[in-house]
Design a protein around this motif. Structure first.
Motif, PDB file in Angstrom:
ATOM      1  N   ASP A  37       0.867  -1.167   0.000  1.00 56.75           N
ATOM      2  CA  ASP A  37       0.000   0.000   0.000  1.00 56.75           C
ATOM      3  C   ASP A  37       0.912   1.228   0.000  1.00 56.75           C
ATOM      4  N   ALA A  38       0.905   1.974  -1.087  1.00 49.37           N
ATOM      5  CA  ALA A  38       1.810   3.108  -1.249  1.00 49.37           C
ATOM      6  C   ALA A  38       1.628   4.148  -0.151  1.00 49.37           C
ATOM      7  N   GLN A  39       0.379   4.439   0.231  1.00 46.61           N
ATOM      8  CA  GLN A  39       0.141   5.462   1.245  1.00 46.61           C
ATOM      9  C   GLN A  39       0.676   5.030   2.606  1.00 46.61           C
ATOM     10  N   ILE A  40       0.447   3.779   2.978  1.00 50.55           N
ATOM     11  CA  ILE A  40       0.968   3.275   4.256  1.00 50.55           C
ATOM     12  C   ILE A  40       2.491   3.297   4.250  1.00 50.55           C
ATOM     13  N   PHE A  41       3.092   2.883   3.134  1.00 51.24           N
ATOM     14  CA  PHE A  41       4.554   2.896   3.027  1.00 51.24           C
ATOM     15  C   PHE A  41       5.083   4.323   3.182  1.00 51.24           C
ATOM     16  N   ASP A  42       4.536   5.258   2.400  1.00 48.95           N
ATOM     17  CA  ASP A  42       5.024   6.635   2.452  1.00 48.95           C
ATOM     18  C   ASP A  42       4.831   7.250   3.836  1.00 48.95           C
ATOM     19  N   ASP A  43       3.688   7.008   4.457  1.00 42.49           N
ATOM     20  CA  ASP A  43       3.448   7.547   5.797  1.00 42.49           C
ATOM     21  C   ASP A  43       4.442   6.982   6.810  1.00 42.49           C
ATOM     22  N   ALA A  44       4.702   5.689   6.729  1.00 37.83           N
ATOM     23  CA  ALA A  44       5.621   5.047   7.678  1.00 37.83           C
ATOM     24  C   ALA A  44       7.040   5.571   7.512  1.00 37.83           C
ATOM     25  N   VAL A  45       7.491   5.712   6.278  1.00 35.67           N
ATOM     26  CA  VAL A  45       8.850   6.209   6.035  1.00 35.67           C
ATOM     27  C   VAL A  45       8.955   7.687   6.414  1.00 35.67           C
ATOM     28  N   ALA A  46       7.918   8.465   6.117  1.00 37.30           N
ATOM     29  CA  ALA A  46       7.951   9.903   6.419  1.00 37.30           C
ATOM     30  C   ALA A  46       8.013  10.168   7.924  1.00 37.30           C
ATOM     31  N   ARG A  47       7.443   9.289   8.741  1.00 40.87           N
ATOM     32  CA  ARG A  47       7.454   9.477  10.200  1.00 40.87           C
ATOM     33  C   ARG A  47       8.838   9.257  10.798  1.00 40.87           C
ATOM     34  N   ARG A  48       9.732   8.688  10.044  1.00 42.21           N
ATOM     35  CA  ARG A  48      11.060   8.388  10.553  1.00 42.21           C
ATOM     36  C   ARG A  48      12.071   9.264   9.827  1.00 42.21           C
TER      37      ARG A  48
END
Length: 194
Positions: A37-48
């Motif tokens: 899921d692109a949105q979940i991936f991007d959100d997870a990486v952006a939080r770190r």
């Protein structure tokens, strides 16, 4: 650990490496699960705060798959230049997946961590640029890789899967390795290339 919808996102012991585990919907027919899921991936990486090159879902340009028989080892591989980010999952069977951080500026430089990826948990591992990666097939298996750069053989780097400096304890006797992996260099030689 954080839940994003029906996907659990976990930090690992290695800086910037994430483990994504979907929660399948199960009923009398079997199951349905999300594998990306692109949105979940991007959100997870952006939080770190990534210490290396940032990677977004849109950066992934290639999906590849390998099939291995029990006991096979593939690795330990990495790429020079800008490195290579990948998402790795075991679509059939089970693997013992190993990462070693080769980023000199990382807080986990030189450290390794192993993960069990299988077709029961459906977990997939985000491997940022700058890691040695390899696995042993615990069962006959299919492994899928989503990669952020096209393959350039001139950037291939490898360290022997049995290099004494890495001290990787593979769970099974080795049934086969490729000629390239059998003749891979040492950890010390890799460090001189980076």
């Amino acid at each position: 650990m954080r839940h994003d919808g029906d996907v659990r996102v976990e930090n690992t012991e290695l800086e910037d490496v994430l483990l994504f585990t979907p929660e399948p919907f199960r009923d009398g027919r079997g199951l349905f699960t999300r594998t990306f899921d692109a949105q979940i991936f991007d959100d997870a990486v952006a939080r770190r705060a990534c210490s290396g090159r940032p990677v977004r879902a849109a950066d992934f340009v290639q999906d590849s798959q390998s099939r291995s028989v029990r006991g096979v080892i593939r690795g330990m591989h990495c790429r020079s230049g800008d490195g290579e980010a990948k998402l790795v999952r075991c679509a059939r069977g089970a693997i013992y997946d190993v990462l070693v951080d080769v980023r000199r500026t990382s807080t986990t430089f030189g450290r390794k961590q192993a993960f069990r990826l299988d077709d029961v948990s459906f977990s997939h591992l985000f491997v940022p640029p700058g890691f040695l990666h390899g696995f042993q097939a615990i069962t006959d298996c299919d492994v899928c890789y989503r990669i952020d750069r096209g393959h350039d053989p001139t950037e291939d780097l490898a360290v022997a899967y049995d290099d004494p400096s890495l001290r990787i304890e593979w769970p099974l006797p080795v049934s086969a390795v490729s000629p390239r992996d059998a003749s891979a260099g040492s950890w010390e030689a890799l460090l001189r290339c980076l």
